[in-house]
Design a protein around this motif. Structure first.
Motif, PDB file in Angstrom:
ATOM      1  N   HIS A  77     -24.156  42.611   0.554  1.00  0.00           N
ATOM      2  CA  HIS A  77     -23.100  43.096   1.323  1.00  0.00           C
ATOM      3  C   HIS A  77     -21.677  42.535   0.357  1.00  0.00           C
ATOM      4  O   HIS A  77     -20.933  43.431   0.593  1.00  0.00           O
ATOM      5  N   TYR A  78     -21.805  41.511  -0.231  1.00  0.00           N
ATOM      6  CA  TYR A  78     -20.312  41.138  -0.715  1.00  0.00           C
ATOM      7  C   TYR A  78     -19.856  42.034  -1.750  1.00  0.00           C
ATOM      8  O   TYR A  78     -18.875  42.753  -1.772  1.00  0.00           O
ATOM      9  N   GLU A  79     -20.798  42.289  -2.855  1.00  0.00           N
ATOM     10  CA  GLU A  79     -20.429  43.092  -3.826  1.00  0.00           C
ATOM     11  C   GLU A  79     -20.041  44.606  -3.390  1.00  0.00           C
ATOM     12  O   GLU A  79     -19.078  45.158  -3.817  1.00  0.00           O
ATOM     13  N   THR A  80     -20.751  45.037  -2.579  1.00  0.00           N
ATOM     14  CA  THR A  80     -20.697  46.312  -1.990  1.00  0.00           C
ATOM     15  C   THR A  80     -19.458  46.357  -1.388  1.00  0.00           C
ATOM     16  O   THR A  80     -18.577  47.486  -1.256  1.00  0.00           O
ATOM     17  N   VAL A  99     -17.395  45.478  12.109  1.00  0.00           N
ATOM     18  CA  VAL A  99     -18.693  44.686  11.971  1.00  0.00           C
ATOM     19  C   VAL A  99     -19.503  45.258  13.115  1.00  0.00           C
ATOM     20  O   VAL A  99     -19.283  45.237  14.150  1.00  0.00           O
ATOM     21  N   CYS A 100     -20.990  45.602  12.749  1.00  0.00           N
ATOM     22  CA  CYS A 100     -21.961  45.961  13.709  1.00  0.00           C
ATOM     23  C   CYS A 100     -22.557  44.913  14.729  1.00  0.00           C
ATOM     24  O   CYS A 100     -23.562  44.627  14.760  1.00  0.00           O
ATOM     25  N   MET A 145     -14.252  50.605   6.461  1.00  0.00           N
ATOM     26  CA  MET A 145     -15.718  50.334   6.521  1.00  0.00           C
ATOM     27  C   MET A 145     -16.101  49.755   7.739  1.00  0.00           C
ATOM     28  O   MET A 145     -15.687  48.856   8.613  1.00  0.00           O
ATOM     29  N   LEU A 146     -17.392  50.210   8.181  1.00  0.00           N
ATOM     30  CA  LEU A 146     -18.275  49.888   9.326  1.00  0.00           C
ATOM     31  C   LEU A 146     -19.333  49.023   8.704  1.00  0.00           C
ATOM     32  O   LEU A 146     -20.075  49.561   7.832  1.00  0.00           O
ATOM     33  N   MET A 147     -19.443  47.721   8.613  1.00  0.00           N
ATOM     34  CA  MET A 147     -20.384  46.993   8.172  1.00  0.00           C
ATOM     35  C   MET A 147     -21.545  46.332   8.825  1.00  0.00           C
ATOM     36  O   MET A 147     -21.149  45.692   9.813  1.00  0.00           O
ATOM     37  N   GLU A 148     -22.692  46.442   8.444  1.00  0.00           N
ATOM     38  CA  GLU A 148     -23.733  45.813   9.161  1.00  0.00           C
ATOM     39  C   GLU A 148     -23.810  44.452   9.186  1.00  0.00           C
ATOM     40  O   GLU A 148     -23.414  43.476   8.114  1.00  0.00           O
ATOM     41  N   LYS A 149     -24.121  43.836  10.077  1.00  0.00           N
ATOM     42  CA  LYS A 149     -24.086  42.302  10.258  1.00  0.00           C
ATOM     43  C   LYS A 149     -25.339  41.940   9.309  1.00  0.00           C
ATOM     44  O   LYS A 149     -26.529  42.432   9.360  1.00  0.00           O
ATOM     45  N   VAL A 158     -16.857  54.456   5.576  1.00  0.00           N
ATOM     46  CA  VAL A 158     -18.088  54.078   4.661  1.00  0.00           C
ATOM     47  C   VAL A 158     -18.928  53.221   5.618  1.00  0.00           C
ATOM     48  O   VAL A 158     -18.564  52.236   6.058  1.00  0.00           O
ATOM     49  N   VAL A 159     -20.270  53.404   5.854  1.00  0.00           N
ATOM     50  CA  VAL A 159     -21.098  52.665   6.591  1.00  0.00           C
ATOM     51  C   VAL A 159     -21.689  51.877   5.541  1.00  0.00           C
ATOM     52  O   VAL A 159     -22.488  52.336   4.706  1.00  0.00           O
ATOM     53  N   ASN A 160     -21.656  50.669   5.514  1.00  0.00           N
ATOM     54  CA  ASN A 160     -22.288  49.748   4.566  1.00  0.00           C
ATOM     55  C   ASN A 160     -23.625  48.924   5.244  1.00  0.00           C
ATOM     56  O   ASN A 160     -23.440  48.082   5.919  1.00  0.00           O
ATOM     57  N   ALA A 161     -24.667  49.551   4.875  1.00  0.00           N
ATOM     58  CA  ALA A 161     -25.918  49.202   5.614  1.00  0.00           C
ATOM     59  C   ALA A 161     -26.951  48.582   4.503  1.00  0.00           C
ATOM     60  O   ALA A 161     -28.102  48.995   4.532  1.00  0.00           O
ATOM     61  N   THR A 162     -26.348  48.026   3.190  1.00  0.00           N
ATOM     62  CA  THR A 162     -27.059  47.633   2.325  1.00  0.00           C
ATOM     63  C   THR A 162     -27.793  46.209   2.733  1.00  0.00           C
ATOM     64  O   THR A 162     -27.458  45.768   3.979  1.00  0.00           O
ATOM     65  N   MET A 163     -28.541  45.679   2.048  1.00  0.00           N
ATOM     66  CA  MET A 163     -29.449  44.286   2.528  1.00  0.00           C
ATOM     67  C   MET A 163     -28.387  43.096   2.185  1.00  0.00           C
ATOM     68  O   MET A 163     -27.518  43.448   1.488  1.00  0.00           O
ATOM     69  N   ASP A 164     -28.619  42.220   3.110  1.00  0.00           N
ATOM     70  CA  ASP A 164     -27.654  41.052   3.223  1.00  0.00           C
ATOM     71  C   ASP A 164     -27.133  40.577   2.080  1.00  0.00           C
ATOM     72  O   ASP A 164     -26.064  40.440   1.816  1.00  0.00           O
ATOM     73  N   GLN A 165     -28.055  40.390   0.899  1.00  0.00           N
ATOM     74  CA  GLN A 165     -27.646  39.808  -0.383  1.00  0.00           C
ATOM     75  C   GLN A 165     -26.817  40.808  -1.338  1.00  0.00           C
ATOM     76  O   GLN A 165     -26.111  40.349  -1.967  1.00  0.00           O
TER      77      GLN A 165
END
Length: 429
Positions: free
Chosen positions: A85-88, A128-129, A99-103, A76-83
């Motif tokens: 990130h933790y929940e998602t 981490v991206c 998971m590939l997670m946007e920085k 899963v690519v997690n590209a949500t907004m910073d706030q």
């Protein structure tokens, strides 16, 4: 590597970054496919459906809907907004997905440890991206250090100059203009890349202490020219102000994927009239000096490592020329260069010449990149990730979340130092 298997990804958060990673599937369709897209914005879901040929049952307005659907994927690519990130991130890991997670990962050390520990507990990868690791420029520096070319690292000097068009679009008028709203300060939102590079390049040791200063001194109300108005379109300075919204977004069309995002239309279908009207009422049309926000526009950090090596980082927002500079001095030589120049200078000690041996290394840009940016890093992180999950662990750039922790802790410590006015120990985290 065993037989190569095409991988499938689900994109959670279909903004600019999510689309860039998903677009790898358009250019390397034998390597990656998009299995589903998750985003609360209906327009973006429809855009993703057309772009990747998805059926309606592969579009989800919430992550819970996706989990319940049983759609299979390799990561899963997690590209949500910073706030978010933790929940998602915790949901994605609880559901059993790599998971590939946007920085940045998160803005809190305890939350960072939670994600790291849950991934370990579940036996899952979290990448981490930190896309700059994957550029020819920084990858070559890492190779030279690993080869012992300059000996043991003694000092690292790094600078990032953020161009004024980028700074205004992202950190003055954009989604990252308020630490309270987006959950990240300037050095975390923009330059956790650089603190990650610092710790990755010098990972023979761990960071120990950090001090940092930063302030917002350029984009403040007192610097607004006399007679400036709330919105640029009616301002008497709109024809000479370098930050004029009418010039940057209508005249020069800078960062259109940010400026026009809330219009919810394909960029090439938005008319000039729609853009002009939008700028009369949206923050993207407001004066940079008075449109609010609390993100600093300059910050530095000094890091001491356990083995006695040191590093400095200087971040400036609002420069004319965007660039990243680096100079590393080791016990046997030094490396310096500018990312955008695609060139490194390597000097090593020579008994016969006090000026040393000097080698200039020309780095070849990644010419097959048709999307993204970061000097090819956006493309290469997907290239390396697909191979890593196929069993090829040869990339020196791709690492687990564990090797991304120190860079984030340095950012947290820098922010704590900036706000408290004291030297901060990494032991505090």
């Amino acid at each position: 590597m065993s037989e190569f298997k095409k991988l499938w990804a689900v994109i959670v958060g279909y903004g600019n970054r999510g689309q860039i990673y998903a677009d790898y599937s358009l250019h390397e369709s034998a390597e990656l496919g998009v299995a589903a897209v998750v985003d609360p914005n209906e327009f973006k879901l429809q855009d993703a459906q057309k772009r990747y040929g998805l059926s309606a049952d592969r579009l989800f307005r919430s992550f819970d809907e996706f989990v319940k659907s049983g759609v299979a994927c390799d990561f899963v690519v997690n590209a949500t907004m910073d706030q978010h990130h933790y929940e998602t991130a915790m949901q994605i890991l609880q559901a059993g997905y790599h998971m590939l997670m946007e920085k940045p990962i998160v803005a809190d050390a305890d939350q960072l440890r939670d994600i790291e520990n849950l991934a370990k507990q579940k036996g899952l990868y979290v990448f981490v991206c930190h896309v700059l690791r994957y550029t020819p420029f920084y990858r070559k520096i890492k190779e030279l250090i690993n080869a012992g070319t300059i000996g043991t690292v003694a000092t690292i000097e790094m600078n990032e100059h953020v161009g004024f068009a980028h700074f205004c679009a992202s950190y003055v008028r954009g989604k990252w203009n308020s630490e309270k709203e987006c959950g990240s300060g300037f050095i975390l939102a923009k330059s956790c890349h650089d603190l990650d590079l610092m710790c990755w390049l010098n990972n023979a040791s761990n960071p120990k202490q950090i001090s940092s200063f930063g302030t917002r001194a350029l984009f403040t109300p007192e610097n607004a020219p006399e007679g400036a108005t709330e919105y640029c379109y009616q301002c008497p300075h709109k024809d000479d102000c370098p930050y004029s919204a009418t010039d940057l977004y209508l005249g020069k069309n800078t960062f259109p994927f940010l400026a026009w995002d809330r219009l919810n239309k394909p960029l090439d279908e938005i008319t000039s009239e729609e853009k002009a009207e939008f700028l009369k009422k949206d923050i993207y049309g407001k004066c940079v000096y008075t449109c609010g926000g609390d993100i600093v526009d300059r910050q530095n950090a000094i890091v001491s490592f356990e083995n006695g090596s040191m590093a400095t980082f200087n971040l400036v927002g609002g420069t004319i020329k965007p660039a990243r500079f680096i100079h590393i001095v080791g016990s046997k030589g030094e490396i310096e260069g500018v990312l955008e120049d695609n060139k490194l200078i390597v000097r090593t000690y020579a008994r016969e010449d006090i000026a040393g041996n000097v080698e200039e290394i020309e780095l070849h840009p990644i010419n097959n990149v048709k999307f993204g940016g970061h000097s090819g890093g956006d493309y290469m992180i997907m290239h390396d990730l697909v191979r890593y999950l196929n069993g090829d662990k040869s990339s020196i750039s791709i690492t687990s979340i564990n090797d991304s922790v120190n860079g984030h802790l340095c950012v947290f410590a820098a922010e704590k130092s900036r706000k408290s006015g004291r030297i901060v120990s990494l032991d505090e985290f």
